[in-house]
Design an enzyme around this catalytic site. Structure first.
Site, PDB file in Angstrom:
ATOM      1  N   CYS A  24       0.829  -1.212   0.000  1.00 25.15           N
ATOM      2  CA  CYS A  24       0.000   0.000   0.000  1.00 25.15           C
ATOM      3  C   CYS A  24       0.865   1.264   0.000  1.00 25.15           C
ATOM      4  O   CYS A  24       1.593   1.517   0.956  1.00 25.15           O
ATOM      5  CB  CYS A  24      -0.904  -0.067   1.240  1.00 25.15           C
ATOM      6  SG  CYS A  24      -1.605   1.491   1.768  1.00 25.15           S
ATOM      7  N   CYS A  27       0.140   3.766   2.821  1.00 27.95           N
ATOM      8  CA  CYS A  27       0.654   3.244   4.099  1.00 27.95           C
ATOM      9  C   CYS A  27       2.122   3.622   4.270  1.00 27.95           C
ATOM     10  O   CYS A  27       2.565   3.974   5.364  1.00 27.95           O
ATOM     11  CB  CYS A  27       0.514   1.720   4.161  1.00 27.95           C
ATOM     12  SG  CYS A  27      -1.186   1.143   4.064  1.00 27.95           S
TER      13      CYS A  27
END
Length: 99
Positions: A24, A27
């Site tokens: 991600c 993230c």
């Protein structure tokens, strides 16, 4: 992990849980922001990172549908949650409201 997770969030000081995934992009952008939050708040907060791919039952329990998702706990109670990358000042403000 589940029993361990419950004992981690059942703390008198705020515990910020970051549900993330290695693949991600947002993230990865949030990780240094959380480091800054920890550097600013020091021992007044615990920050835990949970990989949703490795801990799917836990992610399902908290209905994490997107990553990153931040949850704030204190004394085992969930006080706040939000998905997406947040600026450091916003995270600090949320934590300070719940100290």
């Amino acid at each position: 992990m589940k029993g361990n997770f419950d004992s981690l969030v059942n703390s008198p000081k705020p515990v910020l849980v970051d549900f993330y995934a290695d693949w991600c992009g947002p993230c990865k952008a949030l990780a240094p922001i959380l480091k800054e939050v920890k550097a600013t708040l020091g021992d007044t907060i615990k920050i835990i990172k949970i990989d949703v791919d490795k801990h799917q039952p836990l992610a399902n329990k908290f209905q994490v549908r997107g990553v990153p998702t931040l949850l704030l706990f204190k004394n085992g109670k969930q006080l706040w949650r939000q998905s997406g990358v947040l600026p450091k000042d916003h995270i600090l403000q949320i934590v300070e409201q719940h100290q």
